[in-house]
Design a protein around this motif. Structure first.
Motif, PDB file in Angstrom:
ATOM      1  N   GLY A  72       0.894  -1.490  -0.123  1.00 59.10           N
ATOM      2  CA  GLY A  72       0.256  -0.271  -0.236  1.00 59.10           C
ATOM      3  C   GLY A  72       1.015   0.744   0.076  1.00 59.10           C
ATOM      4  O   GLY A  72       0.194   1.693   0.341  1.00 59.10           O
ATOM      5  N   SER A  77       2.136   5.019  -5.785  1.00 51.42           N
ATOM      6  CA  SER A  77       0.623   5.567  -6.746  1.00 51.42           C
ATOM      7  C   SER A  77       0.882   6.106  -8.287  1.00 51.42           C
ATOM      8  O   SER A  77       0.346   5.202  -9.555  1.00 51.42           O
ATOM      9  N   ASN A  93      -3.977  -1.989  -8.336  1.00 53.14           N
ATOM     10  CA  ASN A  93      -4.405  -1.601  -6.474  1.00 53.14           C
ATOM     11  C   ASN A  93      -3.938  -0.239  -6.875  1.00 53.14           C
ATOM     12  O   ASN A  93      -3.017   0.488  -7.364  1.00 53.14           O
ATOM     13  N   VAL A  95      -3.962   3.758  -4.066  1.00 56.43           N
ATOM     14  CA  VAL A  95      -4.358   4.315  -3.157  1.00 56.43           C
ATOM     15  C   VAL A  95      -5.481   5.448  -2.894  1.00 56.43           C
ATOM     16  O   VAL A  95      -5.992   5.579  -3.914  1.00 56.43           O
ATOM     17  N   ASN A 114      -8.805  -0.575  -7.918  1.00 53.36           N
ATOM     18  CA  ASN A 114      -9.377  -0.496  -6.285  1.00 53.36           C
ATOM     19  C   ASN A 114      -8.955   0.710  -5.587  1.00 53.36           C
ATOM     20  O   ASN A 114      -8.190   1.815  -6.160  1.00 53.36           O
ATOM     21  N   LEU A 116      -8.175   1.877  -1.788  1.00 50.23           N
ATOM     22  CA  LEU A 116      -7.730   1.993  -0.607  1.00 50.23           C
ATOM     23  C   LEU A 116      -7.793   3.078   0.468  1.00 50.23           C
ATOM     24  O   LEU A 116      -7.412   3.968   0.989  1.00 50.23           O
ATOM     25  N   SER A 118      -8.596   2.480   5.378  1.00 54.92           N
ATOM     26  CA  SER A 118      -7.714   2.129   5.839  1.00 54.92           C
ATOM     27  C   SER A 118      -8.922   2.062   7.292  1.00 54.92           C
ATOM     28  O   SER A 118      -9.730   2.771   7.205  1.00 54.92           O
ATOM     29  N   THR A 130      -4.729   8.088   2.197  1.00 57.35           N
ATOM     30  CA  THR A 130      -3.802   7.390   2.114  1.00 57.35           C
ATOM     31  C   THR A 130      -2.841   6.846   0.713  1.00 57.35           C
ATOM     32  O   THR A 130      -2.544   6.952   0.789  1.00 57.35           O
ATOM     33  N   LYS A 160     -10.715  -1.103  -1.215  1.00 59.08           N
ATOM     34  CA  LYS A 160      -9.823  -1.875  -0.694  1.00 59.08           C
ATOM     35  C   LYS A 160      -9.414  -1.903   0.397  1.00 59.08           C
ATOM     36  O   LYS A 160      -9.122  -0.832   1.265  1.00 59.08           O
ATOM     37  N   PHE A 162      -7.547  -2.043   4.350  1.00 61.23           N
ATOM     38  CA  PHE A 162      -6.492  -2.721   4.488  1.00 61.23           C
ATOM     39  C   PHE A 162      -6.027  -1.483   5.209  1.00 61.23           C
ATOM     40  O   PHE A 162      -5.429  -0.369   5.393  1.00 61.23           O
ATOM     41  N   THR A 190      -8.384  -7.374   2.340  1.00 60.44           N
ATOM     42  CA  THR A 190      -6.348  -6.892   2.428  1.00 60.44           C
ATOM     43  C   THR A 190      -5.922  -7.160   3.710  1.00 60.44           C
ATOM     44  O   THR A 190      -6.923  -5.976   4.700  1.00 60.44           O
TER      45      THR A 190
END
Length: 246
Positions: A72, A77, A93, A95, A114, A116, A118, A130, A160, A162, A190
């Motif tokens: 992550g 990115s 994938n 952020v 996706n 991310l 948290s 993120t 996602k 995570f 995840t």
């Protein structure tokens, strides 16, 4: 090659890492194609070398390529977004703040991107800060429904969630799954998923009514000596999925 992941019964697709190109082929076959194979952008010094190598990976597994950040890492990115545009993989994938750039560079809506989010310790609330700069500031915490709407605005496909640390934040995960189902969004649990908790984690999402679930199972099924994902474990995971969707 297809831009769409090959979901088992149109509901679940595994996401695992590959330690080599042969390992990618082996896990793809073990999952009977119902898998996205992660290759980390962090493993490459620059975009051209990553494009050349990842294109070779994609060609061996019917484009079931998942371009990864690497734990992550928000510093990856921009590279991931650029790779997505050039490679046109099935899965990207990102952020939270990298979703829009990835979708724009892809130039199509089929590949899955996706975003991310948290855990925060509060069911129904998620952290969206993120990105490379935002991760260094005070946590940006919003309701999960707001986060999903923002991801949709940016062209995202899924949450996602995570790092989950397995079922350590079960109540938060349930709230995220229920919100994804309610707002017609997909979910990618995840972090800390293993052969023991995998079934419950996927069941929670399916029973909540999430349309498509992409569980990421990483270090727990990687052979520490070789650095490769164990195909026999992937077969076990697929058998579990088949049982859940029987």
């Amino acid at each position: 090659m297809s831009l769409t992941p090959n979901y088992y019964r149109d509901r679940v697709c595994l996401n695992v890492l590959a330690g080599s190109k042969q390992n990618a082929v082996d896990v793809y076959e073990a999952a009977e194609g119902h898998v996205l194979v992660g290759v980390l952008s962090k493993s490459y010094p620059d975009v051209p070398s990553a494009v050349a190598d990842m294109r070779d990976y994609a060609g061996r597994i019917n484009n079931a390529l998942s371009i990864g950040l690497g734990a992550g890492d928000p510093k990856q990115s921009a590279m991931v977004a650029e790779l997505a545009g050039q490679l046109q993989p099935q899965h990207v994938n990102q952020v939270f703040t990298g979703v829009g750039a990835s979708r724009a560079l892809l130039g199509q809506s089929e590949s899955l991107v996706n975003g991310l989010l948290s855990p925060t310790g509060i069911p129904g609330m998620v952290k969206i800060s993120t990105g490379a700069l935002s991760a260094q500031q005070a946590d940006g915490i919003v309701p999960i429904a707001t986060a999903i709407a923002l991801l949709k605005d940016m062209g995202g496909s899924s949450v996602k969630f995570f790092p989950m640390n397995g079922l350590a934040c079960r109540d938060e995960y349930v709230a995220v799954a229920e919100a994804c189902a309610r707002h017609d969004f997909w979910l990618e649990p995840t972090g800390g998923i293993d052969l023991d908790n995998f079934e419950e984690i996927v069941r929670i999402a399916l029973e909540a009514g999430v349309a498509k679930v992409i569980p990421h199972i990483y270090s727990s099924i990687i052979d520490q000596a070789s650095g490769e994902t164990r195909p026999e474990d992937v077969r076990t995971l697929l058998a579990t999925v088949k049982g859940l969707l029987a």
